[in-house]
Design a protein around this motif. Structure first.
Motif, PDB file in Angstrom:
ATOM      1  N   HIS A 161       0.866  -1.195   0.000  1.00 41.20           N
ATOM      2  CA  HIS A 161       0.000   0.000   0.000  1.00 41.20           C
ATOM      3  C   HIS A 161       0.897   1.238   0.000  1.00 41.20           C
ATOM      4  CE1 HIS A 161      -3.503   2.306   2.229  1.00 41.20           C
ATOM      5  NE2 HIS A 161      -3.041   2.964   1.160  1.00 41.20           N
ATOM      6  N   HIS A 213       1.403   5.262  -2.099  1.00 42.27           N
ATOM      7  CA  HIS A 213       0.948   6.263  -3.085  1.00 42.27           C
ATOM      8  C   HIS A 213       2.172   6.867  -3.783  1.00 42.27           C
ATOM      9  CE1 HIS A 213      -3.261   6.157  -1.588  1.00 42.27           C
ATOM     10  NE2 HIS A 213      -2.630   5.728  -0.498  1.00 42.27           N
ATOM     11  N   HIS A 255      -5.516   6.314  -4.919  1.00 45.42           N
ATOM     12  CA  HIS A 255      -6.925   6.303  -4.496  1.00 45.42           C
ATOM     13  C   HIS A 255      -7.881   6.155  -5.675  1.00 45.42           C
ATOM     14  CE1 HIS A 255      -6.149   7.549  -0.373  1.00 45.42           C
ATOM     15  NE2 HIS A 255      -5.345   8.504  -0.809  1.00 45.42           N
ATOM     16  N   GLU A 296      -6.317   1.721  -4.169  1.00 38.60           N
ATOM     17  CA  GLU A 296      -6.993   1.774  -2.872  1.00 38.60           C
ATOM     18  C   GLU A 296      -8.422   2.217  -3.157  1.00 38.60           C
ATOM     19  OE1 GLU A 296      -5.387   4.566   0.005  1.00 38.60           O
ATOM     20  OE2 GLU A 296      -6.410   3.547   1.653  1.00 38.60           O
ATOM     21  N   HIS A 356      -5.643   0.111   7.115  1.00 36.11           N
ATOM     22  CA  HIS A 356      -5.572   0.882   8.377  1.00 36.11           C
ATOM     23  C   HIS A 356      -6.865   0.963   9.181  1.00 36.11           C
ATOM     24  CE1 HIS A 356      -7.019   3.868   5.533  1.00 36.11           C
ATOM     25  NE2 HIS A 356      -5.863   3.944   4.937  1.00 36.11           N
ATOM     26  N   ASP A 373       1.572   2.819   3.472  1.00 35.01           N
ATOM     27  CA  ASP A 373       0.620   3.865   3.058  1.00 35.01           C
ATOM     28  C   ASP A 373       1.373   5.187   2.890  1.00 35.01           C
ATOM     29  OD1 ASP A 373      -1.717   5.114   2.303  1.00 35.01           O
ATOM     30  OD2 ASP A 373      -2.606   5.155   4.307  1.00 35.01           O
ATOM     31  N   HIS A 381       2.910   8.499   1.360  1.00 35.02           N
ATOM     32  CA  HIS A 381       2.374   9.481   0.399  1.00 35.02           C
ATOM     33  C   HIS A 381       3.478  10.387  -0.153  1.00 35.02           C
ATOM     34  CE1 HIS A 381      -1.560   8.225   1.766  1.00 35.02           C
ATOM     35  NE2 HIS A 381      -2.145   9.078   0.954  1.00 35.02           N
TER      36      HIS A 381
END
Ligand SMILES: [Fe+2]
Length: 238
Positions: free
Chosen positions: A5, A7, A42, A79, A138, A196, A198
């Motif tokens: 996961h 981005h 996303h 996601e 999460h 996760d 970013h």
């Protein structure tokens, strides 16, 4: 290690801003010991990162990794935020987003931040009946899961997986998120671990998360979680 996961694709959601940031994230990840990253932009009311688009962006960034001698293999993913049961069923049936891994066997299925979707158990059953395992990113960051732990228990008992974020284990999200993540570890309800990430502040740091799990639940548990994450990109059935 593999990060399931992240981005890292730039300019298509609230993750990396530009190529330089994607490359900086990748270099950081590689230093941390990450060799595979599933790019999971996303798909929600703000971002429409559909299948072909993400596949194309992933191939372009992989080329940039290769040109810059960054030895990370990128995989397309997504996601997916749950909007409604009807929307998700259409998205799955029409193959609108990238599943995690080479086959349609795993989906990173995020809850809305505002409220728990009461149809989730039905959705989880629908996906599992199609051989798709939903991975819930999460849960420790969602207030409703923390307040009603039975919600996650129900989904996990039905066959869904969780994905805990390393930032939560480091206390970077909130004390409540850390406490609930600890509860999930104690209950053996942490199926996968991911960053996760970013950007380079909310960074792709995974090794410290595995150390944390190892300290609290033992090396075997950490190895089991790592193996399960690798399983996501293998083509063997779970
Ligand atoms: Fe995310």
């Amino acid at each position: 290690m593999i990060d399931i996961h992240c981005h890292i694709l730039h300019g298509i959601d609230d993750g990396a801003n530009d190529l330089a940031e994607s490359l900086a994230m990748a270099r950081y990840a590689y230093q941390d010991g990450i060799c595979h990253i599933i790019a999971t932009p996303h798909l929600n009311i703000h971002y429409n990162n559909t299948r072909a688009y993400v596949q194309n962006k992933t191939a372009i960034l992989q080329k940039a990794f290769d040109q810059n001698n960054i030895k990370i293999t990128l995989h397309p993913g997504c996601e997916v935020q749950l909007k409604s049961k009807q929307t998700l069923y259409r998205q799955v049936e029409q193959n609108e987003f990238c599943f995690l891994g080479p086959d349609a066997r795993y989906v990173l299925l995020e809850q809305r931040w505002t409220d728990y979707d009461p149809e989730t158990p039905e959705i989880v059953a629908w996906l599992l009946a199609r051989g798709i395992t939903p991975i819930i990113p999460h849960p420790e960051r969602h207030v409703f899961f923390r307040k009603q732990p039975e919600l996650i228990n129900q989904l996990v008992n039905a066959g869904a997986w969780t994905q805990v974020s390393v930032d939560s284990l480091l206390g970077n999200n909130s004390q409540e998120a850390l406490d609930y993540a600890n509860h999930l570890i104690a209950a053996n309800h942490v199926h996968t671990l991911a960053t996760d990430a970013h950007n380079i502040k909310r960074k792709p740091s995974l090794a410290i998360g595995y150390e944390y799990i190892s300290d609290r639940a033992g090396k075997a548990r950490a190895a089991e979680i790592n193996a399960r994450c690798y399983g996501v990109i293998s083509s063997k059935p779970n």
